[in-house]
Scaffold this active site. Structure first.
Site, PDB file in Angstrom:
ATOM      1  N   HIS A   1       0.876  -1.192   0.000  1.00  0.00           N
ATOM      2  CA  HIS A   1       0.000   0.000   0.000  1.00  0.00           C
ATOM      3  C   HIS A   1       0.906   1.232   0.000  1.00  0.00           C
ATOM      4  O   HIS A   1       1.988   1.222   0.618  1.00  0.00           O
ATOM      5  CB  HIS A   1      -0.890  -0.007   1.247  1.00  0.00           C
ATOM      6  CG  HIS A   1      -1.911   1.086   1.232  1.00  0.00           C
ATOM      7  ND1 HIS A   1      -1.607   2.388   1.588  1.00  0.00           N
ATOM      8  CD2 HIS A   1      -3.214   1.092   0.870  1.00  0.00           C
ATOM      9  CE1 HIS A   1      -2.687   3.138   1.451  1.00  0.00           C
ATOM     10  NE2 HIS A   1      -3.680   2.374   1.017  1.00  0.00           N
TER      11      HIS A   1
ATOM     12  N   GLU B   1      -4.295   2.182  -7.118  1.00  0.00           N
ATOM     13  CA  GLU B   1      -4.581   3.203  -6.112  1.00  0.00           C
ATOM     14  C   GLU B   1      -3.731   4.438  -6.358  1.00  0.00           C
ATOM     15  O   GLU B   1      -2.611   4.528  -5.816  1.00  0.00           O
ATOM     16  CB  GLU B   1      -4.213   2.659  -4.733  1.00  0.00           C
ATOM     17  CG  GLU B   1      -4.880   1.341  -4.426  1.00  0.00           C
ATOM     18  CD  GLU B   1      -5.380   1.340  -3.004  1.00  0.00           C
ATOM     19  OE1 GLU B   1      -6.502   0.921  -2.807  1.00  0.00           O
ATOM     20  OE2 GLU B   1      -4.657   1.844  -2.127  1.00  0.00           O
TER      21      GLU B   1
HETATM   22  P1  PGA Z   1      -9.486   6.391   0.970  1.00  0.00           P
HETATM   23  O1  PGA Z   1      -8.326   5.295   1.170  1.00  0.00           O
HETATM   24  O2  PGA Z   1     -10.697   5.641   0.470  1.00  0.00           O
HETATM   25  O3  PGA Z   1      -9.696   6.977   2.330  1.00  0.00           O
HETATM   26  O4  PGA Z   1      -8.988   7.365  -0.026  1.00  0.00           O
HETATM   27  C1  PGA Z   1      -8.142   4.313   0.190  1.00  0.00           C
HETATM   28  C2  PGA Z   1      -6.936   3.455   0.454  1.00  0.00           C
HETATM   29  O5  PGA Z   1      -5.955   3.934   1.041  1.00  0.00           O
HETATM   30  O6  PGA Z   1      -6.930   2.288   0.082  1.00  0.00           O
END
Ligand code: PGA
Length: 256
Positions: free
Chosen positions: A105, A174
């Site tokens: 992540h 992401e």
């Molecule tokens: P968020 O986080 O939906 O608060 O933007 C997403 C993530 O970090 O996977």
């Protein structure tokens, strides 16, 4: 036996939120909002990714409240066991009923300076313990070079996996600029990124992983994203509130 997945995965990364008591309360509320029967056959699998300290609570109480949730962890050690203070192994996560684990992540990449070798080790150890790794990739800035950046993040892990391991990884797109912000990536950007990852990983490794999207997904924008043909969504903030999580589930399951 291969691990079975519903066609669509709705995953909630709780980050460093929700202690074990809050986890119990979330599960109690979600089980009232979404009875097991409603989730069955919906084609949507809900999973929560609590902090390590809340995993046991989540495991025990999702079973006792018959809450239709799978479990995932936010990270895993690249080592199987031994003198690694502060780390948690894949086999420990597996004993806690984890079906998934996040790997790479953007917040872990940044805060823990994860190396390519560590990411590969995490993926391999998870798979060896029958846990599905969700490899997160995302460009830092909104730019045309973004596609190259995400493909190379995925490639540098896939190139060290064997063909069987490659078939067991989920990839989550992401964009770093969309995480924790007030903007989500547009459907066009997501479509382009997912398409680039699919053709790159298929072209180079013959792999066709499920692709998720994460970055400011919430109950107000899920309707505009659900038709993109993705394998699901990774939510952050919107997964901390049982009512909003249930409403995203209902939208994906076509019940709203
Ligand atoms: P968020 O986080 O939906 O608060 O933007 C997403 C993530 O970090 O996977």
């Amino acid at each position: 036996m291969p691990v079975a997945f519903a066609p669509c995965l709705l995953a909630a990364n709780w980050k460093m939120n929700m202690d074990h008591l809050q986890t119990l309360e979330f599960i109690r509320e979600l089980s009232l909002l979404l009875p097991e029967k409603e989730a069955e056959g919906s084609g949507v699998e809900m999973a929560i990714f609590p902090p390590f300290t809340s995993l046991r609570t989540a495991q025990v109480f999702s079973a006792s409240y018959r809450c239709p949730l799978s479990l995932g962890a936010q990270d895993v050690s690249p080592h199987p066991s031994g003198a690694f203070t502060g780390e948690v192994s894949a086999s420990m996560l597996s004993r806690l009923g984890c079906k998934f684990v996040l790997v790479g992540h953007s917040e872990s990449r940044k805060n823990h300076h994860e190396t390519r070798e560590e990411l590969v080790g995490k993926v391999k150890n998870a798979i060896a313990c029958r846990i599905t790794p969700i490899l997160c990739v995302g460009e830092k800035e909104k730019s045309v070079e973004g596609l190259e950046e995400i493909c190379s993040q995925a490639e540098e892990v896939f190139c060290d996996l064997d063909p069987e391991e490659r078939g067991k990884v989920i990839v989550s797109y992401e964009p770093v600029w969309a995480i924790g912000s007030s903007v989500t990536a547009s459907p066009d950007i997501i479509r382009r990124a997912a398409g680039a990852l699919e053709s790159d990983l298929f072209g180079k490794f013959g792999a066709s992983p499920k692709i998720l999207y994460g970055g400011s997904v919430n109950e107000r924008n899920i309707e505009s994203l659900k038709g993109l043909g993705l394998g699901g969504f990774l939510v952050g903030r919107a997964g901390l509130n049982p009512a909003e999580f249930a409403s995203i589930f209902r939208c994906l399951a076509g019940k709203e």
